[in-house]
Design a protein around this motif. Structure first.
Motif, PDB file in Angstrom:
ATOM      1  N   GLN A 184       0.820  -1.206   0.000  1.00  0.00           N
ATOM      2  CA  GLN A 184       0.000   0.000   0.000  1.00  0.00           C
ATOM      3  C   GLN A 184       0.858   1.261   0.000  1.00  0.00           C
ATOM      4  O   GLN A 184       0.503   2.269  -0.627  1.00  0.00           O
ATOM      5  CB  GLN A 184      -0.926  -0.014   1.215  1.00  0.00           C
ATOM      6  N   THR A 231       2.211   2.205  -7.042  1.00  0.00           N
ATOM      7  CA  THR A 231       1.692   3.388  -7.738  1.00  0.00           C
ATOM      8  C   THR A 231       0.190   3.235  -7.986  1.00  0.00           C
ATOM      9  O   THR A 231      -0.349   2.128  -7.981  1.00  0.00           O
ATOM     10  CB  THR A 231       2.398   3.577  -9.094  1.00  0.00           C
ATOM     11  N   ASP A 232      -0.469   4.355  -8.199  1.00  0.00           N
ATOM     12  CA  ASP A 232      -1.887   4.304  -8.559  1.00  0.00           C
ATOM     13  C   ASP A 232      -2.040   3.510  -9.859  1.00  0.00           C
ATOM     14  O   ASP A 232      -1.367   3.783 -10.848  1.00  0.00           O
ATOM     15  CB  ASP A 232      -2.435   5.721  -8.746  1.00  0.00           C
ATOM     16  N   GLY A 233      -2.923   2.540  -9.820  1.00  0.00           N
ATOM     17  CA  GLY A 233      -3.125   1.721 -11.011  1.00  0.00           C
ATOM     18  C   GLY A 233      -2.135   0.593 -11.160  1.00  0.00           C
ATOM     19  O   GLY A 233      -2.194  -0.170 -12.137  1.00  0.00           O
ATOM     20  N   GLU A 243      -7.724  -1.965  -5.088  1.00  0.00           N
ATOM     21  CA  GLU A 243      -8.922  -2.384  -5.829  1.00  0.00           C
ATOM     22  C   GLU A 243      -8.778  -3.846  -6.265  1.00  0.00           C
ATOM     23  O   GLU A 243      -7.673  -4.315  -6.573  1.00  0.00           O
ATOM     24  CB  GLU A 243      -9.115  -1.499  -7.058  1.00  0.00           C
ATOM     25  N   GLN A 253      -6.961  -4.803  -9.410  1.00  0.00           N
ATOM     26  CA  GLN A 253      -5.505  -4.671  -9.426  1.00  0.00           C
ATOM     27  C   GLN A 253      -4.793  -5.964  -9.034  1.00  0.00           C
ATOM     28  O   GLN A 253      -3.577  -6.057  -9.145  1.00  0.00           O
ATOM     29  CB  GLN A 253      -5.067  -3.557  -8.464  1.00  0.00           C
TER      30      GLN A 253
END
Length: 448
Positions: free
Chosen positions: A216, A220-222, A248, A251
């Motif tokens: 976490q 990176t985002d995505g 998510e 992911q």
């Protein structure tokens, strides 16, 4: 002319003092009477005070002087010092010159200088070599990466991986069981394709929370998370902890087959078209696959014979070479024959009399094509510390050699004759790989 080429100082914590030294080699053309062959030595180290160059002549000379381009006047050659003869052996005279560093002390990974040397002989005749570069290295050194346990060690290796790749954060990350080796080692090619370090986990709630927190913090985002193995290997609690921390569901991708061989094929299939050589390793012993994991090539784990799915995989990817890693006790003759006779794949067996010699043979075959900045050392009697080391080793171009006290000779020979590195990445603490063993592998005395 003194020239320098700066390399990234962030190439892993262990690269801070890594320098590479290679002198030009082979015959040199001369302006006149090319009957004297000059044979520069391979590697020269520099200290904080001096640099030393050695030149060997196959015929006697009156004297030799070293010349270099003036740093402020590129059209001017400067004479360093006349070079005294250090020793003579079998007709070969070795001339050495110590050059003080003076005010020029490079502060980056490596630097090069352009030189030539003049040979004076036979009553005043002089020959000059063609220009050549020398790239200098500092004294050998090593750095350790280890934690309180295998899971913390893997996270620290992953942090070093971020430094080495200058990524800052994980664009992707792999989670595998730290209680077994097969999925993590079978997933090293996924690491290469996805630029992803490998984290290890068990069923401990604390370890699961630590790994989830690490992901976490650094993903990176995505970014994507790849879980290797079924719930028996990496529990559903690991996924729940990731989801609870804000990851998510889309992911997260899990590769889970009925056994390690099916999981291995699922991972390789997800990597896309395999347009590289394939390495075939035992799926029941970690040693050879651990050494091979640094090569950055697909690793196919096998049992006593190839399954039909494994045969289909090799037919579809159609690799140029399929090398079998390990002796017949690791990968049977039956498997070798299936690969090279039944399927018609080209390739060879890379093996030694034991895991340590096999490890050195792997390093010599897949890493001796050019000078390496570092070598990675992992304990050869167990797998945990080395599991996460393959991606890091690949990222910095370092072979992974197995060692243990009393079984370091093959690693010593590999470093000295094939790899010629002056820096070591040591995976694990000194209880398993003592400092004196590392210095022995580097063929260097401890600092101080």
């Amino acid at each position: 002319m003194r020239t320098g080429r700066k390399r990234s100082l962030s190439v892993v914590l262990i690269m801070i003092m890594v320098f590479t030294a290679v002198m030009a080699s082979g015959a040199v053309t001369y302006a006149a009477e090319p009957d004297i062959l000059i044979q520069p030595t391979d590697i020269w180290l520099w200290t904080d005070e001096t640099r030393t160059i050695g030149i060997g002549l196959t015929e006697s000379a009156d004297s030799v002087e070293l010349q270099y381009y003036d740093v402020d006047d590129l059209n001017k050659w400067c004479v360093a010092y006349d070079m005294p003869v250090k020793y003579q052996d079998s007709g070969k005279m070795m001339w050495y010159c110590d050059i003080p560093l003076q005010t020029f002390s490079p502060d980056f990974v490596e630097y090069s200088e352009m030189y030539r040397y003049a040979i004076h002989y036979d009553g005043g005749k002089t020959k000059y070599s063609e220009d050549f570069f020398i790239t200098w290295t500092k004294n050998a050194d090593f750095g350790r990466i280890y934690g309180a346990n295998r899971y913390e060690t893997a996270m620290r290796v992953a942090e070093s991986y971020l430094d080495a790749t200058e990524s800052g954060k994980y664009s992707n990350v792999i989670i595998a069981s730290g209680m077994d080796f097969a999925d993590a080692l079978g997933g090293t090619y996924l690491s290469v394709r996805r630029n992803a370090p490998i984290l290890l986990v068990n069923k401990s709630p604390q370890v699961i929370q630590d790994v989830a927190g690490n992901v976490q913090k650094n993903l990176t985002d995505g970014g994507r998370i790849y879980i290797l193995g079924g719930p028996g290997a990496v529990s559903d609690e690991m996924e729940k902890a990731l989801l609870a921390g804000g990851i998510e569901a889309w992911q997260i991708t899990r590769f889970s087959g009925a056994n390690r061989y099916e999981t291995n094929l699922l991972i390789l299939g997800a990597c896309g078209p395999v347009d590289e050589d394939v390495l075939v390793c035992s799926g029941t012993n970690f040693a050879d696959a651990l050494s091979a994991s640094a090569a950055g090539l697909p690793i196919l784990l096998v049992g006593k014979s190839l399954t039909q799915e494994q045969k289909d995989f090799l037919k579809i990817c159609d690799p140029r070479y399929v090398d079998v890693i390990g002796g017949e006790g690791a990968v049977s003759k039956a498997v070798f024959d299936q690969i090279h006779n039944e399927l018609g794949c080209m390739g060879s067996r890379v093996w030694g009399s034991n895991r340590y010699e096999t490890s050195a043979k792997i390093a010599a075959k897949y890493f001796s094509d050019k000078q390496r900045f570092a070598v990675t050392l992992a304990y050869g009697q167990n797998f945990p510390d080395g599991l996460a080391g393959g991606p890091l080793s690949y990222a910095v171009g370092a072979p992974l050699l197995l060692v243990r006290p009393g079984n370091e000779k093959d690693a010593c020979d590999a470093v000295k004759y094939s790899i010629r590195s002056h820096y070591a990445i040591v995976l694990g603490g000194p209880a398993l790989i003592p400092d004196d063993l590392v210095w022995k592998v580097l063929d260097h005395k401890p600092k101080g």
